[in-house]
Enzyme design. Structure first.
Site, PDB file in Angstrom:
ATOM      1  N   HIS A   1      24.568  22.093 -35.489  1.00  0.00           N
ATOM      2  CA  HIS A   1      25.990  21.853 -35.746  1.00  0.00           C
ATOM      3  C   HIS A   1      26.308  21.572 -37.207  1.00  0.00           C
ATOM      4  O   HIS A   1      27.379  21.073 -37.523  1.00  0.00           O
ATOM      5  CB  HIS A   1      26.473  20.699 -34.867  1.00  0.00           C
ATOM      6  CG  HIS A   1      26.210  20.925 -33.410  1.00  0.00           C
ATOM      7  ND1 HIS A   1      26.779  21.972 -32.717  1.00  0.00           N
ATOM      8  CD2 HIS A   1      25.426  20.279 -32.521  1.00  0.00           C
ATOM      9  CE1 HIS A   1      26.353  21.952 -31.459  1.00  0.00           C
ATOM     10  NE2 HIS A   1      25.530  20.929 -31.321  1.00  0.00           N
TER      11      HIS A   1
ATOM     12  N   PRO B   1      34.253   8.534 -36.150  1.00  0.00           N
ATOM     13  CA  PRO B   1      35.670   8.423 -35.996  1.00  0.00           C
ATOM     14  C   PRO B   1      36.384   7.325 -36.708  1.00  0.00           C
ATOM     15  O   PRO B   1      37.268   7.611 -37.475  1.00  0.00           O
ATOM     16  CB  PRO B   1      35.830   8.353 -34.516  1.00  0.00           C
ATOM     17  CG  PRO B   1      34.629   9.036 -34.013  1.00  0.00           C
ATOM     18  CD  PRO B   1      33.592   8.909 -35.047  1.00  0.00           C
TER      19      PRO B   1
ATOM     20  N   ARG C   1      32.108  19.690 -32.487  1.00  0.00           N
ATOM     21  CA  ARG C   1      33.361  20.264 -31.996  1.00  0.00           C
ATOM     22  C   ARG C   1      34.193  20.979 -33.065  1.00  0.00           C
ATOM     23  O   ARG C   1      35.243  21.519 -32.747  1.00  0.00           O
ATOM     24  CB  ARG C   1      34.192  19.172 -31.337  1.00  0.00           C
ATOM     25  CG  ARG C   1      33.719  18.888 -29.937  1.00  0.00           C
ATOM     26  CD  ARG C   1      34.331  17.604 -29.403  1.00  0.00           C
ATOM     27  NE  ARG C   1      35.697  17.790 -28.989  1.00  0.00           N
ATOM     28  CZ  ARG C   1      36.438  16.787 -28.507  1.00  0.00           C
ATOM     29  NH1 ARG C   1      35.940  15.575 -28.411  1.00  0.00           N
ATOM     30  NH2 ARG C   1      37.670  16.998 -28.132  1.00  0.00           N
TER      31      ARG C   1
ATOM     32  N   ARG D   1      45.849   9.176 -24.634  1.00  0.00           N
ATOM     33  CA  ARG D   1      44.515   8.620 -24.870  1.00  0.00           C
ATOM     34  C   ARG D   1      44.154   7.615 -23.804  1.00  0.00           C
ATOM     35  O   ARG D   1      44.998   6.843 -23.338  1.00  0.00           O
ATOM     36  CB  ARG D   1      44.446   7.920 -26.234  1.00  0.00           C
ATOM     37  CG  ARG D   1      45.052   8.683 -27.389  1.00  0.00           C
ATOM     38  CD  ARG D   1      44.373  10.010 -27.646  1.00  0.00           C
ATOM     39  NE  ARG D   1      42.955   9.848 -27.904  1.00  0.00           N
ATOM     40  CZ  ARG D   1      42.436   9.459 -29.062  1.00  0.00           C
ATOM     41  NH1 ARG D   1      43.214   9.247 -30.083  1.00  0.00           N
ATOM     42  NH2 ARG D   1      41.151   9.322 -29.210  1.00  0.00           N
TER      43      ARG D   1
END
Length: 249
Positions: A78, A2, A96, A239
């Site tokens: 994935h 991220p 995801r 968040r």
DNA sequence: TGGAATGTTCGGCT
DNA sequence: AAGCCGAACATTCC
């Protein structure tokens, strides 16, 4: 993977092994224009990772929440894209599926200056009139690029600023100090090879260790390392937001 | 079972 | 205009 430190870690690792290698095969037709070209340069813009194959020819990756870029090994359940180079293979994994892989992504044009490079002068100029909460402002990629939730929470704790404070209520000194702390926690994140709390691994599939040095992110219910008060969790901009209600005024 | 998750975007409301 | 909120994207984990 991220945030800025995680992408930077992967960048530093892949710079050493990928530059000069020729791309031999790709897993998807949309990348075929890159075949048989050599890697000229590896760089990072905010949270975007880029492999340059020549003038105006970049392969860009955004990891969003669960992306991984792993050099070597085998594909996983994935794996979403595969790039085979002369000496090794690069796998883009993303549980995801929020992440993307694109040739010459337009997205980078929307990014503000990199959080590690921005000057105090520019930071103050961009921020000082805003009325939105400071945490929302520093996570806005159009303002400064690279800061995500973990490091935003920790930088605000370091500078003893409440995440909800409207930016225009902060003094020049507070904002100047905050930028210093943003850079400090980002550099520390890089030093520890990123944060591996859930999905992040580096380019060789190894965990980072900034999670052992986190100040407040996800520490609600625990004691503040500075004043021993209990860390609180609120929601800001949708968040999870973590701060010490006593020393972050 | 419901809620939350390292990111970003979009539409709608004030 | 600026800011806020919720939803959406897809999946797993606790």
């Amino acid at each position: 993977m991220p945030e800025l430190p995680e992408i930077e870690t992967v960048k530093l690792q892949l710079q050493k092994v990928l530059v000069g290698q020729k791309l031999l095969s790709v897993s998807d037709e949309k990348y075929k224009s890159l075949k048989y070209k050599s890697v000229k340069e590896i760089r990072r813009e905010g949270k975007v990772f880029l492999i340059n194959f020549g003038p105006n020819l970049d392969l860009g990756f955004h990891f969003k929440m669960t992306g991984q870029l792993v050099y070597g090994g085998l594909p996983t359940k994935h794996t979403r894209a595969i790039f085979e180079f002369t000496k090794g293979t690069l796998y883009f994994n993303d549980m995801r599926k929020f992440g993307w892989v694109k040739i010459n992504p337009e997205f980078t044009k929307t990014l503000g200056e990199d959080a590690l490079d921005i000057s105090t002068h520019k930071f103050l100029k961009l921020l000082k009139e805003l009325r939105k909460p400071i945490k929302i402002a520093i996570m806005d990629q159009k303002i400064i690029a690279g800061v995500g939730n973990i490091y935003a929470n920790d930088a605000l704790w370091e500078s003893a600023v409440n995440p909800r404070t409207p930016v225009n209520q902060l003094s020049i000194n507070q904002l100047t100090n905050l930028l210093k702390k943003i850079k400090l926690v980002l550099r520390e994140g890089i030093k520890y090879g990123g944060t591996s709390l859930s999905d992040y691994v580096d380019a060789f599939g190894k965990n980072g260790s900034y999670q052992d040095h986190i100040r407040v992110y996800k520490k609600h219910g625990e004691k503040c390392k500075r004043c021993k008060s209990i860390i609180k969790r609120i929601v800001l901009g949708g968040r999870g937001t973590y701060y010490c209600p006593k020393c972050q005024i």
